[in-house]
Design a protein around this motif. Sequence first.
Motif, PDB file in Angstrom:
ATOM      1  N   THR A 244      94.072 -22.155  53.983  1.00  0.00           N
ATOM      2  CA  THR A 244      94.629 -22.239  55.331  1.00  0.00           C
ATOM      3  C   THR A 244      93.512 -22.085  56.352  1.00  0.00           C
ATOM      4  O   THR A 244      92.666 -21.195  56.230  1.00  0.00           O
ATOM      5  N   ILE A 245      93.539 -22.951  57.354  1.00  0.00           N
ATOM      6  CA  ILE A 245      92.591 -22.876  58.468  1.00  0.00           C
ATOM      7  C   ILE A 245      93.354 -22.410  59.704  1.00  0.00           C
ATOM      8  O   ILE A 245      94.424 -22.941  60.011  1.00  0.00           O
ATOM      9  N   GLU A 246      92.798 -21.426  60.400  1.00  0.00           N
ATOM     10  CA  GLU A 246      93.373 -20.955  61.659  1.00  0.00           C
ATOM     11  C   GLU A 246      92.299 -21.085  62.737  1.00  0.00           C
ATOM     12  O   GLU A 246      91.165 -20.641  62.557  1.00  0.00           O
TER      13      GLU A 246
ATOM     14  N   VAL B  86      83.232 -23.330  65.563  1.00  0.00           N
ATOM     15  CA  VAL B  86      83.483 -24.761  65.399  1.00  0.00           C
ATOM     16  C   VAL B  86      82.392 -25.535  66.113  1.00  0.00           C
ATOM     17  O   VAL B  86      81.879 -25.054  67.127  1.00  0.00           O
ATOM     18  N   PRO B  87      81.991 -26.682  65.613  1.00  0.00           N
ATOM     19  CA  PRO B  87      82.497 -27.327  64.414  1.00  0.00           C
ATOM     20  C   PRO B  87      82.152 -26.505  63.164  1.00  0.00           C
ATOM     21  O   PRO B  87      81.081 -25.916  63.086  1.00  0.00           O
ATOM     22  N   ALA B  88      83.079 -26.503  62.222  1.00  0.00           N
ATOM     23  CA  ALA B  88      82.920 -25.688  61.018  1.00  0.00           C
ATOM     24  C   ALA B  88      83.026 -26.550  59.770  1.00  0.00           C
ATOM     25  O   ALA B  88      83.750 -27.545  59.756  1.00  0.00           O
ATOM     26  N   ARG B  89      82.285 -26.140  58.753  1.00  0.00           N
ATOM     27  CA  ARG B  89      82.362 -26.755  57.420  1.00  0.00           C
ATOM     28  C   ARG B  89      82.457 -25.606  56.430  1.00  0.00           C
ATOM     29  O   ARG B  89      81.507 -24.836  56.281  1.00  0.00           O
ATOM     30  N   PHE B  90      83.605 -25.506  55.790  1.00  0.00           N
ATOM     31  CA  PHE B  90      83.821 -24.444  54.810  1.00  0.00           C
ATOM     32  C   PHE B  90      83.702 -25.026  53.406  1.00  0.00           C
ATOM     33  O   PHE B  90      84.516 -25.871  53.020  1.00  0.00           O
ATOM     34  N   PRO B  91      82.701 -24.585  52.622  1.00  0.00           N
ATOM     35  CA  PRO B  91      82.617 -25.043  51.232  1.00  0.00           C
ATOM     36  C   PRO B  91      83.785 -24.450  50.438  1.00  0.00           C
ATOM     37  O   PRO B  91      84.035 -23.245  50.506  1.00  0.00           O
ATOM     38  N   VAL B  92      84.505 -25.305  49.730  1.00  0.00           N
ATOM     39  CA  VAL B  92      85.617 -24.874  48.887  1.00  0.00           C
ATOM     40  C   VAL B  92      85.493 -25.593  47.549  1.00  0.00           C
ATOM     41  O   VAL B  92      84.685 -26.510  47.409  1.00  0.00           O
ATOM     42  N   ALA B  93      86.286 -25.174  46.589  1.00  0.00           N
ATOM     43  CA  ALA B  93      86.248 -25.815  45.268  1.00  0.00           C
ATOM     44  C   ALA B  93      86.539 -27.304  45.411  1.00  0.00           C
ATOM     45  O   ALA B  93      87.550 -27.686  45.992  1.00  0.00           O
ATOM     46  N   GLY B  94      85.627 -28.127  44.952  1.00  0.00           N
ATOM     47  CA  GLY B  94      85.834 -29.576  44.955  1.00  0.00           C
ATOM     48  C   GLY B  94      85.418 -30.284  46.230  1.00  0.00           C
ATOM     49  O   GLY B  94      85.622 -31.482  46.361  1.00  0.00           O
TER      50      GLY B  94
ATOM     51  N   ILE C  18      84.883 -20.525  70.226  1.00  0.00           N
ATOM     52  CA  ILE C  18      86.055 -20.878  69.429  1.00  0.00           C
ATOM     53  C   ILE C  18      85.668 -20.766  67.964  1.00  0.00           C
ATOM     54  O   ILE C  18      84.685 -21.350  67.517  1.00  0.00           O
ATOM     55  N   MET C  19      86.463 -19.995  67.239  1.00  0.00           N
ATOM     56  CA  MET C  19      86.176 -19.711  65.840  1.00  0.00           C
ATOM     57  C   MET C  19      87.280 -20.282  64.959  1.00  0.00           C
ATOM     58  O   MET C  19      88.439 -20.348  65.359  1.00  0.00           O
ATOM     59  N   ALA C  20      86.891 -20.674  63.763  1.00  0.00           N
ATOM     60  CA  ALA C  20      87.843 -21.116  62.740  1.00  0.00           C
ATOM     61  C   ALA C  20      87.762 -20.133  61.585  1.00  0.00           C
ATOM     62  O   ALA C  20      86.673 -19.702  61.198  1.00  0.00           O
ATOM     63  N   SER C  21      88.910 -19.771  61.051  1.00  0.00           N
ATOM     64  CA  SER C  21      88.971 -18.860  59.902  1.00  0.00           C
ATOM     65  C   SER C  21      89.561 -19.602  58.712  1.00  0.00           C
ATOM     66  O   SER C  21      90.494 -20.395  58.866  1.00  0.00           O
ATOM     67  N   LEU C  22      89.017 -19.328  57.533  1.00  0.00           N
ATOM     68  CA  LEU C  22      89.534 -19.882  56.285  1.00  0.00           C
ATOM     69  C   LEU C  22      90.216 -18.759  55.523  1.00  0.00           C
ATOM     70  O   LEU C  22      89.627 -17.689  55.319  1.00  0.00           O
ATOM     71  N   TYR C  23      91.465 -18.993  55.121  1.00  0.00           N
ATOM     72  CA  TYR C  23      92.227 -18.038  54.322  1.00  0.00           C
ATOM     73  C   TYR C  23      92.511 -18.665  52.970  1.00  0.00           C
ATOM     74  O   TYR C  23      92.874 -19.843  52.888  1.00  0.00           O
ATOM     75  N   LEU C  24      92.339 -17.884  51.903  1.00  0.00           N
ATOM     76  CA  LEU C  24      92.690 -18.321  50.558  1.00  0.00           C
ATOM     77  C   LEU C  24      93.881 -17.485  50.104  1.00  0.00           C
ATOM     78  O   LEU C  24      93.764 -16.258  49.987  1.00  0.00           O
ATOM     79  N   ASP C  25      95.012 -18.145  49.894  1.00  0.00           N
ATOM     80  CA  ASP C  25      96.263 -17.471  49.545  1.00  0.00           C
ATOM     81  C   ASP C  25      96.553 -16.301  50.484  1.00  0.00           C
ATOM     82  O   ASP C  25      96.972 -15.225  50.067  1.00  0.00           O
ATOM     83  N   GLY C  26      96.320 -16.495  51.768  1.00  0.00           N
ATOM     84  CA  GLY C  26      96.668 -15.505  52.778  1.00  0.00           C
ATOM     85  C   GLY C  26      95.607 -14.469  53.092  1.00  0.00           C
ATOM     86  O   GLY C  26      95.780 -13.673  54.012  1.00  0.00           O
TER      87      GLY C  26
END
Length: 188
Positions: free
Chosen positions: A21-23, A51-59, A35-43
């Motif tokens: 989830t991105i907030e 921002v601009p943001a690039r969040f490394p995630v699986a895949g 302005i900030m972006a947050s990444l949530y994994l399962d809450g």
Amino acid sequence: MFRRSVLSISLPVEGRQVVHTIEVKHGGDPETGEIMASLYLDGCRSAISRVPARFPVAGGVIEVRTSEAGLRRCVFVSSDGSERQLQPDPASAEGRRLRLSRRHPAASRALGAAAVVALIVGLGVNLLQLAEPLSRIPLIAESIGVFESPIHLPWWVNLAIGVAAALGATDRALMMRYHWLLDSGAAT
């Protein structure tokens, strides 16, 4: 509802589906204004970035960009280069606009067309009215002369055009549509 955006995508991580989830809080940090972006994994918050943001995630990575009116881009870009749009939370402004689009496609298209018209009219009228005082700057007036705007509108018409353009920009941001000329109010 308009002060933050919440979008999600479910991605496989070590054999199970994890909700990413991105907030984005559009008002920015109260102290810095960033302005900030947050990444949530399962809450659970996993990362935060300007921002601009690039969040490394699986895949792959999740890319987030904003404009003055809201989100400009929020996509998962896989390792092979394919992109998938994150889905807005149903209770968010983006989610409500998407629901309107799905339930009433003709009304949504009309609203989208009205947004584009409002932005084009706002841009054109403002450029014409702005050109006249700028052309009166001595250096410019000596070089190219003074431009006389053919449009002189009362304040209330200018206000109405400005409000319509702001509403058009907001609608386009809610649908995450961006065009460099129409929506270039700010690209972060």
